[in-house]
Design a protein around this motif. Structure first.
Motif, PDB file in Angstrom:
ATOM      1  N   MET A  77       4.256   9.715   1.466  1.00  0.00           N
ATOM      2  CA  MET A  77       5.307  10.107   0.519  1.00  0.00           C
ATOM      3  C   MET A  77       4.760  10.514  -0.841  1.00  0.00           C
ATOM      4  O   MET A  77       5.434  11.177  -1.601  1.00  0.00           O
ATOM      5  N   MET A  78       3.563  10.061  -1.151  1.00  0.00           N
ATOM      6  CA  MET A  78       3.007  10.430  -2.468  1.00  0.00           C
ATOM      7  C   MET A  78       2.271  11.770  -2.360  1.00  0.00           C
ATOM      8  O   MET A  78       1.668  12.075  -1.324  1.00  0.00           O
ATOM      9  N   PRO A  79       2.336  12.556  -3.420  1.00  0.00           N
ATOM     10  CA  PRO A  79       1.579  13.808  -3.381  1.00  0.00           C
ATOM     11  C   PRO A  79       0.077  13.534  -3.476  1.00  0.00           C
ATOM     12  O   PRO A  79      -0.335  12.546  -4.103  1.00  0.00           O
ATOM     13  N   ALA A 131     -17.154  11.300   2.864  1.00  0.00           N
ATOM     14  CA  ALA A 131     -16.035  11.114   1.929  1.00  0.00           C
ATOM     15  C   ALA A 131     -14.818  11.922   2.366  1.00  0.00           C
ATOM     16  O   ALA A 131     -13.687  11.412   2.383  1.00  0.00           O
ATOM     17  N   LEU A 132     -15.056  13.156   2.740  1.00  0.00           N
ATOM     18  CA  LEU A 132     -13.929  14.003   3.162  1.00  0.00           C
ATOM     19  C   LEU A 132     -13.357  13.529   4.500  1.00  0.00           C
ATOM     20  O   LEU A 132     -12.141  13.569   4.707  1.00  0.00           O
ATOM     21  N   ILE A 133     -14.249  13.077   5.388  1.00  0.00           N
ATOM     22  CA  ILE A 133     -13.775  12.591   6.708  1.00  0.00           C
ATOM     23  C   ILE A 133     -12.833  11.398   6.510  1.00  0.00           C
ATOM     24  O   ILE A 133     -11.734  11.356   7.066  1.00  0.00           O
ATOM     25  N   VAL A 134     -13.264  10.445   5.664  1.00  0.00           N
ATOM     26  CA  VAL A 134     -12.428   9.255   5.401  1.00  0.00           C
ATOM     27  C   VAL A 134     -11.096   9.676   4.785  1.00  0.00           C
ATOM     28  O   VAL A 134     -10.018   9.220   5.194  1.00  0.00           O
ATOM     29  N   THR A 135     -11.140  10.583   3.836  1.00  0.00           N
ATOM     30  CA  THR A 135      -9.911  11.041   3.177  1.00  0.00           C
ATOM     31  C   THR A 135      -8.969  11.709   4.164  1.00  0.00           C
ATOM     32  O   THR A 135      -7.761  11.424   4.163  1.00  0.00           O
ATOM     33  N   TYR A 136      -9.494  12.574   4.987  1.00  0.00           N
ATOM     34  CA  TYR A 136      -8.637  13.285   5.948  1.00  0.00           C
ATOM     35  C   TYR A 136      -8.056  12.337   6.991  1.00  0.00           C
ATOM     36  O   TYR A 136      -6.917  12.500   7.407  1.00  0.00           O
ATOM     37  N   VAL A 137      -8.864  11.353   7.390  1.00  0.00           N
ATOM     38  CA  VAL A 137      -8.348  10.355   8.343  1.00  0.00           C
ATOM     39  C   VAL A 137      -7.193   9.589   7.697  1.00  0.00           C
ATOM     40  O   VAL A 137      -6.140   9.401   8.307  1.00  0.00           O
ATOM     41  N   MET A 138      -7.380   9.169   6.455  1.00  0.00           N
ATOM     42  CA  MET A 138      -6.328   8.421   5.734  1.00  0.00           C
ATOM     43  C   MET A 138      -5.035   9.219   5.639  1.00  0.00           C
ATOM     44  O   MET A 138      -3.947   8.684   5.776  1.00  0.00           O
ATOM     45  N   PHE A 139      -5.154  10.515   5.392  1.00  0.00           N
ATOM     46  CA  PHE A 139      -3.955  11.331   5.173  1.00  0.00           C
ATOM     47  C   PHE A 139      -3.324  11.846   6.471  1.00  0.00           C
ATOM     48  O   PHE A 139      -2.140  12.140   6.483  1.00  0.00           O
ATOM     49  N   ASN A 140      -4.105  11.941   7.534  1.00  0.00           N
ATOM     50  CA  ASN A 140      -3.551  12.486   8.777  1.00  0.00           C
ATOM     51  C   ASN A 140      -3.136  11.425   9.788  1.00  0.00           C
ATOM     52  O   ASN A 140      -2.344  11.711  10.693  1.00  0.00           O
ATOM     53  N   LEU A 141      -3.668  10.220   9.631  1.00  0.00           N
ATOM     54  CA  LEU A 141      -3.348   9.157  10.592  1.00  0.00           C
ATOM     55  C   LEU A 141      -1.844   8.835  10.641  1.00  0.00           C
ATOM     56  O   LEU A 141      -1.285   8.721  11.747  1.00  0.00           O
ATOM     57  N   PRO A 142      -1.152   8.687   9.501  1.00  0.00           N
ATOM     58  CA  PRO A 142       0.293   8.403   9.572  1.00  0.00           C
ATOM     59  C   PRO A 142       1.070   9.471  10.341  1.00  0.00           C
ATOM     60  O   PRO A 142       1.910   9.153  11.178  1.00  0.00           O
ATOM     61  N   PHE A 143       0.746  10.716  10.077  1.00  0.00           N
ATOM     62  CA  PHE A 143       1.417  11.827  10.768  1.00  0.00           C
ATOM     63  C   PHE A 143       1.160  11.750  12.273  1.00  0.00           C
ATOM     64  O   PHE A 143       2.083  11.890  13.084  1.00  0.00           O
ATOM     65  N   ALA A 166      -1.688  12.815  -6.764  1.00  0.00           N
ATOM     66  CA  ALA A 166      -1.487  11.521  -7.422  1.00  0.00           C
ATOM     67  C   ALA A 166      -2.649  10.576  -7.163  1.00  0.00           C
ATOM     68  O   ALA A 166      -2.914   9.678  -7.969  1.00  0.00           O
ATOM     69  N   VAL A 167      -3.331  10.742  -6.032  1.00  0.00           N
ATOM     70  CA  VAL A 167      -4.402   9.794  -5.682  1.00  0.00           C
ATOM     71  C   VAL A 167      -5.794  10.419  -5.794  1.00  0.00           C
ATOM     72  O   VAL A 167      -6.783   9.785  -5.462  1.00  0.00           O
ATOM     73  N   ILE A 168      -5.844  11.636  -6.241  1.00  0.00           N
ATOM     74  CA  ILE A 168      -7.144  12.319  -6.243  1.00  0.00           C
ATOM     75  C   ILE A 168      -8.151  11.663  -7.192  1.00  0.00           C
ATOM     76  O   ILE A 168      -9.328  11.538  -6.860  1.00  0.00           O
ATOM     77  N   LEU A 169      -7.666  11.188  -8.351  1.00  0.00           N
ATOM     78  CA  LEU A 169      -8.578  10.558  -9.316  1.00  0.00           C
ATOM     79  C   LEU A 169      -9.120   9.223  -8.785  1.00  0.00           C
ATOM     80  O   LEU A 169     -10.342   9.012  -8.802  1.00  0.00           O
TER      81      LEU A 169
END
Lengths: 80, 285
Positions: free
Chosen positions: B115-117, B150-162, B120-123
């Motif tokens: 739900m967060m853009p 770093a990118l793999i972890v980020t993408y996993v975090m953002f795509n796993l809920p979907f 908002a969490v990029i920093l």
């Protein structure tokens, strides 16, 4: 041919045209002495293949539909 | 009369198809067209449709900018992220669908992370990866800034809920009686999962994999902030043509066309599974 089938065939025709352009520029253009003739031939080949694919898909879809309709008609006749 | 109506309807149908196709495909068509234009024919007004095509923009993108390096990075990051998402997403979705873990609260909590853009969490992400990258574990797992991990972890975090939300509906559609029958036949719980449930959910898993791969491939914000040079992806690579001297529109179009091509081929190959998968999860009797 339904709308979605037309969309699919149209998009793939466009991709075929782009593919022909790539293939022509990489492999065939050097065989032509005049670049204008090469471009003309390339466009004719691309459009012919793209359009040919679209017409082929159109006929295939029509045949599939005719076969399905014939099958349904045969089932209905069998029920009667 | 019947024939005339039929011809009119056919003409109207194909006319509509070409109109709609033209409207939606025109940006892609223009991008591909621009990639073949010589530099002098790109920004002219009125725009030119007839010109002498050239591959010099592709040569610039591939040789001068080494665009294949960005493709390689994107391929590594996207494929690894997708594999992790699909494996963990399938297991999590199965547990939610069959055992109703958390009574729906955990499932909703998982969705809340979407739900967060991203901005908002990029920093915080930037600061975390900057510090983690300096640790021994961070170094061994390549989790620092400008590293693939770093990118793999980020993408996993953002795509796993979907992925979990998408897969839950697929698993719910598989009848429990099939699993019960397999259990009665002597299969263990894990064997049921491996030999009965997952093969039946294969179209859904394929759809999830395709969507996740597309999201990873096209992501820009995190790739732009978390990478500099060594782990940059295609989206960042395209942006690199925006130079101080001006925007190199020809190479930009060529690079964009190159970056679209792998996904396009992949989706065309997976098209049959995707259509089957999308209808599989949607209809309930």
């Amino acid at each position: 041919m339904s709308f979605s089938q037309g969309w699919d065939a149209g998009f793939k025709s466009l991709l075929i045209y782009v593919g022909v352009v790539f293939f022509w520029l990489i492999f065939l253009e050097k065989l032509f002495a005049d670049q204008g003739t090469s471009v003309l031939a390339m466009n004719i080949a691309g459009i012919a293949l793209g359009l040919g694919f679209f017409l082929y898909r159109r006929r295939a879809c029509k045949n599939e539909r005719a076969a399905a309709e014939a099958e349904i008609a045969a089932l209905l006749a069998e029920e009667r | 009369m019947q024939r005339k109506t039929s011809v009119f309807v056919e003409t109207l149908r194909y006319g509509t198809i070409f109109l709609v196709l033209g409207f939606f495909v025109f940006p892609i068509f223009w991008m591909v067209l621009t990639s073949f234009k010589p530099e002098g024919a790109i920004m002219v007004s009125p725009p030119r449709f007839l010109f002498t095509p050239t591959l010099e923009n592709y040569a610039h993108a591939l040789h001068d900018k080494n665009f294949l390096f960005y493709i390689k990075n994107t391929l590594i990051i996207s494929v690894v992220s997708t594999a992790i998402v699909v494996v963990f997403g399938s297991l999590a979705a199965y547990s939610f669908a069959r055992y109703n873990v958390g009574d729906g609260h955990i499932l909703f909590f998982i969705l809340s992370t979407k739900m967060m853009p991203a901005i908002a969490v990029i920093l915080p992400y930037f600061l975390i990866f900057r510090d983690v990258g300096k640790t021994a574990i961070g170094k061994s797992l390549h989790l620092g800034l400008d590293q693939h991990g770093a990118l793999i972890v980020t993408y996993v975090m953002f795509n796993l809920p979907f992925a979990i939300w998408l897969l839950v509906s697929f698993f719910q559609d598989i009848p429990r009686s099939l699993e019960h029958s397999a259990r009665l036949d002597g299969l263990s719980r894990i064997q049921v999962l491996r030999k009965v449930t997952f093969p039946l959910a294969a179209p859904g898993i394929a759809v999830t994999a395709v969507f996740t791969l597309i999201f990873c491939w096209n992501e820009f914000l995190f790739a732009y902030i978390l990478t500099r040079k060594m782990a940059s992806t295609v989206t960042v690579g395209v942006e690199s043509f925006f130079t101080l001297q001006g925007i190199l529109w020809g190479p930009v179009a060529a690079a964009a066309t190159i970056s679209v091509a792998p996904m396009l081929i992949f989706v065309l190959i997976m098209q049959r599974y995707m259509v089957r998968g999308l209808t599989f999860g949607a209809v309930r009797g």
